[in-house]
Design a protein around this motif. Structure first.
Motif, short mmCIF file in Angstrom:
data_model
loop_
_atom_site.label_atom_id
_atom_site.label_comp_id
_atom_site.label_asym_id
_atom_site.label_seq_id
_atom_site.Cartn_x
_atom_site.Cartn_y
_atom_site.Cartn_z
N GLU A 173 35.35 23.10 30.91
CA GLU A 173 36.44 22.15 30.98
C GLU A 173 36.71 21.72 32.42
O GLU A 173 36.57 22.51 33.37
CB GLU A 173 37.71 22.75 30.39
CG GLU A 173 37.56 23.11 28.92
CD GLU A 173 38.90 23.33 28.24
OE1 GLU A 173 39.93 23.42 28.94
OE2 GLU A 173 38.91 23.40 27.00
N ALA A 174 37.14 20.48 32.56
CA ALA A 174 37.53 19.98 33.88
C ALA A 174 38.82 20.64 34.32
O ALA A 174 39.67 21.01 33.50
CB ALA A 174 37.71 18.46 33.82
N GLU A 175 38.99 20.83 35.61
CA GLU A 175 40.23 21.41 36.14
C GLU A 175 41.40 20.46 35.86
O GLU A 175 41.25 19.24 35.97
CB GLU A 175 40.10 21.66 37.64
CG GLU A 175 39.03 22.68 37.99
CD GLU A 175 38.94 22.93 39.48
OE1 GLU A 175 39.94 22.68 40.19
OE2 GLU A 175 37.86 23.37 39.94
#
Length: 231
Positions: A173-175
Protein backbone atom coordinates in the motif's frame (compact mmCIF):
# COMPACT_ATOMS: atom_id res chain seq x y z
CA UNK A 1 5.07 -3.99 20.94
CA UNK A 2 3.16 -1.98 23.56
CA UNK A 3 3.80 0.39 26.44
CA UNK A 4 1.85 1.33 29.55
CA UNK A 5 2.02 3.48 32.66
CA UNK A 6 -0.13 3.01 35.76
CA UNK A 7 -0.63 6.52 37.18
CA UNK A 8 -2.74 5.35 40.13
CA UNK A 9 -4.81 2.27 40.92
CA UNK A 10 -7.55 3.14 38.43
CA UNK A 11 -6.00 5.56 35.93
CA UNK A 12 -4.08 3.79 33.19
CA UNK A 13 -2.09 5.06 30.23
CA UNK A 14 -1.62 2.24 27.72
CA UNK A 15 -0.39 2.73 24.13
CA UNK A 16 -1.59 6.35 24.01
CA UNK A 17 1.22 7.82 21.89
CA UNK A 18 -0.37 7.93 18.44
CA UNK A 19 2.98 8.67 16.81
CA UNK A 20 4.21 5.19 17.76
CA UNK A 21 3.33 1.90 16.06
CA UNK A 22 1.69 -0.77 18.24
CA UNK A 23 1.40 -4.44 17.26
CA UNK A 24 -0.31 -6.76 19.73
CA UNK A 25 -0.43 -10.44 18.84
CA UNK A 26 -3.69 -12.26 19.49
CA UNK A 27 -3.26 -14.20 22.74
CA UNK A 28 -0.53 -11.95 24.14
CA UNK A 29 -3.05 -9.88 26.14
CA UNK A 30 -5.38 -11.80 28.43
CA UNK A 31 -8.88 -10.92 29.57
CA UNK A 32 -8.94 -9.22 32.98
CA UNK A 33 -11.84 -8.52 35.37
CA UNK A 34 -13.82 -5.27 35.31
CA UNK A 35 -15.70 -3.75 38.26
CA UNK A 36 -18.79 -5.73 37.14
CA UNK A 37 -19.11 -9.45 37.84
CA UNK A 38 -19.10 -11.57 34.71
CA UNK A 39 -17.61 -8.83 32.49
CA UNK A 40 -13.98 -9.04 31.37
CA UNK A 41 -11.90 -6.99 28.96
CA UNK A 42 -8.75 -7.31 26.89
CA UNK A 43 -7.24 -3.82 26.73
CA UNK A 44 -5.26 -2.63 23.71
CA UNK A 45 -5.12 1.11 24.41
CA UNK A 46 -6.47 3.21 27.25
CA UNK A 47 -6.16 6.66 28.79
CA UNK A 48 -8.19 7.28 31.93
CA UNK A 49 -10.00 5.45 34.70
CA UNK A 50 -13.44 3.85 34.35
CA UNK A 51 -14.57 7.11 32.71
CA UNK A 52 -11.99 6.87 29.95
CA UNK A 53 -10.70 9.56 27.64
CA UNK A 54 -9.71 6.97 25.03
CA UNK A 55 -9.84 3.18 24.96
CA UNK A 56 -9.84 0.23 22.57
CA UNK A 57 -10.54 -3.28 23.85
CA UNK A 58 -12.38 -6.57 23.51
CA UNK A 59 -15.08 -6.93 26.17
CA UNK A 60 -16.54 -10.33 27.06
CA UNK A 61 -19.85 -10.75 28.90
CA UNK A 62 -20.78 -14.02 30.60
CA UNK A 63 -24.38 -15.23 30.19
CA UNK A 64 -26.86 -13.12 32.17
CA UNK A 65 -24.28 -10.46 33.02
CA UNK A 66 -24.53 -6.70 32.67
CA UNK A 67 -22.60 -3.47 33.07
CA UNK A 68 -24.03 -0.72 35.23
CA UNK A 69 -25.62 2.29 33.54
CA UNK A 70 -22.95 4.69 32.30
CA UNK A 71 -22.43 7.53 29.83
CA UNK A 72 -19.95 7.98 26.99
CA UNK A 73 -18.58 11.54 27.07
CA UNK A 74 -16.62 10.83 23.89
CA UNK A 75 -19.00 8.38 22.24
CA UNK A 76 -18.71 4.64 21.66
CA UNK A 77 -18.19 2.36 18.65
CA UNK A 78 -18.42 -1.43 18.73
CA UNK A 79 -18.86 -4.53 16.60
CA UNK A 80 -20.36 -7.72 18.02
CA UNK A 81 -17.95 -10.64 17.60
CA UNK A 82 -20.13 -13.38 19.12
CA UNK A 83 -23.37 -13.83 21.04
CA UNK A 84 -25.96 -11.06 21.50
CA UNK A 85 -25.28 -7.69 23.13
CA UNK A 86 -28.34 -5.78 24.40
CA UNK A 87 -29.24 -2.34 25.72
CA UNK A 88 -32.19 0.05 25.55
CA UNK A 89 -31.60 0.43 21.78
CA UNK A 90 -32.22 -3.25 21.07
CA UNK A 91 -30.56 -6.65 20.72
CA UNK A 92 -27.42 -6.84 18.57
CA UNK A 93 -26.22 -10.27 17.52
CA UNK A 94 -22.93 -11.28 15.90
CA UNK A 95 -22.06 -8.98 13.01
CA UNK A 96 -23.84 -5.83 14.18
CA UNK A 97 -21.84 -2.57 14.06
CA UNK A 98 -22.98 0.29 16.33
CA UNK A 99 -21.94 3.90 16.96
CA UNK A 100 -23.38 5.68 20.03
CA UNK A 101 -22.83 9.46 19.94
CA UNK A 102 -20.97 11.74 22.35
CA UNK A 103 -22.92 12.09 25.59
CA UNK A 104 -25.04 8.96 25.09
CA UNK A 105 -25.68 6.51 27.93
CA UNK A 106 -26.87 2.93 28.32
CA UNK A 107 -26.97 -0.15 30.56
CA UNK A 108 -25.53 -3.05 28.51
CA UNK A 109 -26.55 -6.62 29.28
CA UNK A 110 -26.70 -10.04 27.67
CA UNK A 111 -28.79 -13.14 28.16
CA UNK A 112 -26.69 -15.69 26.26
CA UNK A 113 -23.27 -14.03 26.65
CA UNK A 114 -21.34 -12.04 24.04
CA UNK A 115 -18.03 -10.53 23.03
CA UNK A 116 -17.56 -7.12 21.41
CA UNK A 117 -14.65 -5.14 19.98
CA UNK A 118 -15.22 -1.63 21.33
CA UNK A 119 -13.66 1.82 20.98
CA UNK A 120 -14.50 4.56 23.51
CA UNK A 121 -14.11 8.34 23.32
CA UNK A 122 -13.04 8.42 19.69
CA UNK A 123 -16.13 9.88 18.00
CA UNK A 124 -16.49 13.52 16.92
CA UNK A 125 -19.21 15.66 18.57
CA UNK A 126 -20.97 16.33 15.25
CA UNK A 127 -22.27 12.74 15.19
CA UNK A 128 -25.54 13.25 17.03
CA UNK A 129 -27.49 10.02 16.52
CA UNK A 130 -26.97 6.33 17.17
CA UNK A 131 -26.02 4.38 14.04
CA UNK A 132 -26.50 0.61 13.78
CA UNK A 133 -25.70 -1.65 10.82
CA UNK A 134 -26.28 -5.38 10.48
CA UNK A 135 -23.27 -6.38 8.40
CA UNK A 136 -24.80 -9.82 7.74
CA UNK A 137 -27.43 -8.19 5.51
CA UNK A 138 -25.14 -5.86 3.54
CA UNK A 139 -23.68 -6.25 0.07
CA UNK A 140 -19.90 -6.43 0.18
CA UNK A 141 -18.01 -4.69 -2.62
CA UNK A 142 -15.41 -6.73 -4.55
CA UNK A 143 -12.10 -4.89 -4.56
CA UNK A 144 -10.06 -7.56 -6.31
CA UNK A 145 -10.07 -11.31 -6.91
CA UNK A 146 -8.91 -11.83 -3.32
CA UNK A 147 -10.58 -8.99 -1.41
CA UNK A 148 -14.09 -7.77 -0.60
CA UNK A 149 -14.88 -4.68 1.47
CA UNK A 150 -17.85 -3.38 3.45
CA UNK A 151 -17.80 0.29 4.45
CA UNK A 152 -19.08 0.69 8.01
CA UNK A 153 -18.65 4.45 8.38
CA UNK A 154 -17.15 7.15 6.19
CA UNK A 155 -16.63 10.85 6.88
CA UNK A 156 -14.04 13.58 6.40
CA UNK A 157 -12.31 12.28 9.55
CA UNK A 158 -12.26 8.52 9.05
CA UNK A 159 -13.00 5.48 6.93
CA UNK A 160 -14.00 2.40 8.91
CA UNK A 161 -14.55 -0.86 7.07
CA UNK A 162 -14.57 -4.64 7.16
CA UNK A 163 -12.34 -6.58 4.77
CA UNK A 164 -12.57 -10.20 3.74
CA UNK A 165 -9.18 -11.30 2.41
CA UNK A 166 -8.99 -14.64 0.62
CA UNK A 167 -5.97 -16.93 0.75
CA UNK A 168 -3.29 -15.62 -1.58
CA UNK A 169 -4.13 -11.93 -1.10
CA UNK A 170 -1.17 -9.54 -1.11
CA UNK A 171 -0.76 -5.81 -1.59
CA UNK A 172 1.86 -3.13 -1.04
CA UNK A 173 0.00 0.00 0.00
CA UNK A 174 1.02 3.59 -0.63
CA UNK A 175 1.90 5.66 2.44
CA UNK A 176 -1.05 7.69 3.72
CA UNK A 177 -1.41 10.80 5.85
CA UNK A 178 -3.61 9.01 8.39
CA UNK A 179 -3.51 6.50 11.22
CA UNK A 180 -4.06 2.90 10.12
CA UNK A 181 -5.64 0.48 12.58
CA UNK A 182 -6.36 -3.25 12.18
CA UNK A 183 -8.24 -5.74 14.35
CA UNK A 184 -8.15 -9.36 13.17
CA UNK A 185 -11.63 -10.84 13.60
CA UNK A 186 -10.72 -14.25 12.16
CA UNK A 187 -7.90 -15.93 10.26
CA UNK A 188 -4.34 -14.60 10.09
CA UNK A 189 -3.16 -11.40 8.41
CA UNK A 190 0.49 -10.74 7.60
CA UNK A 191 1.56 -7.09 7.88
CA UNK A 192 5.10 -6.05 6.99
CA UNK A 193 6.31 -9.64 7.17
CA UNK A 194 4.75 -10.55 10.54
CA UNK A 195 1.71 -12.79 10.90
CA UNK A 196 -1.13 -11.72 13.21
CA UNK A 197 -3.86 -14.21 14.26
CA UNK A 198 -7.38 -13.65 15.56
CA UNK A 199 -7.71 -10.90 18.22
CA UNK A 200 -4.51 -9.16 17.13
CA UNK A 201 -4.67 -5.36 17.20
CA UNK A 202 -2.33 -3.12 15.20
CA UNK A 203 -2.01 0.65 14.96
CA UNK A 204 0.39 2.48 12.65
CA UNK A 205 1.12 6.22 12.54
CA UNK A 206 0.73 8.22 9.33
CA UNK A 207 3.25 7.62 6.52
CA UNK A 208 3.96 4.01 7.56
CA UNK A 209 4.58 1.70 4.57
CA UNK A 210 2.28 -1.33 4.74
CA UNK A 211 2.69 -4.66 2.98
CA UNK A 212 -0.42 -6.81 3.61
CA UNK A 213 -0.98 -10.46 2.73
CA UNK A 214 -2.58 -13.68 3.96
CA UNK A 215 -1.92 -17.34 3.25
CA UNK A 216 -5.08 -18.74 4.87
CA UNK A 217 -7.52 -15.83 4.59
CA UNK A 218 -8.67 -13.28 7.15
CA UNK A 219 -11.61 -11.10 8.16
CA UNK A 220 -10.40 -7.72 9.39
CA UNK A 221 -11.81 -4.55 10.91
CA UNK A 222 -9.88 -1.57 9.61
CA UNK A 223 -9.92 2.14 10.42
CA UNK A 224 -8.10 4.93 8.60
CA UNK A 225 -7.93 8.31 10.25
CA UNK A 226 -9.68 9.49 13.44
CA UNK A 227 -6.29 10.30 14.93
CA UNK A 228 -7.36 13.72 16.16
CA UNK A 229 -8.79 12.29 19.42
CA UNK A 230 -6.00 12.08 21.95
CA UNK A 231 -5.56 11.42 25.65
Amino acid sequence: MSSSKLVNQTYLELNIDLTQAVQIQGGDVLFSPTPMAGVERMMFERCGDEVVKRATSCVRYAPESYFKSHSHPGGEEFIVLSGTFSDQNGDFSEGWYVRNPVGSSHRPFTDEGCEIFVKLSQLPPEEEATFALNTNEQLWMPVSQHESRLILWQSSKEETSLHQYKAGFERQEAEEDALNEFFIISGTLTVNGQGYPTRSWLRFPPHTPLAISTDEGAKVYRKKGAGQVRC
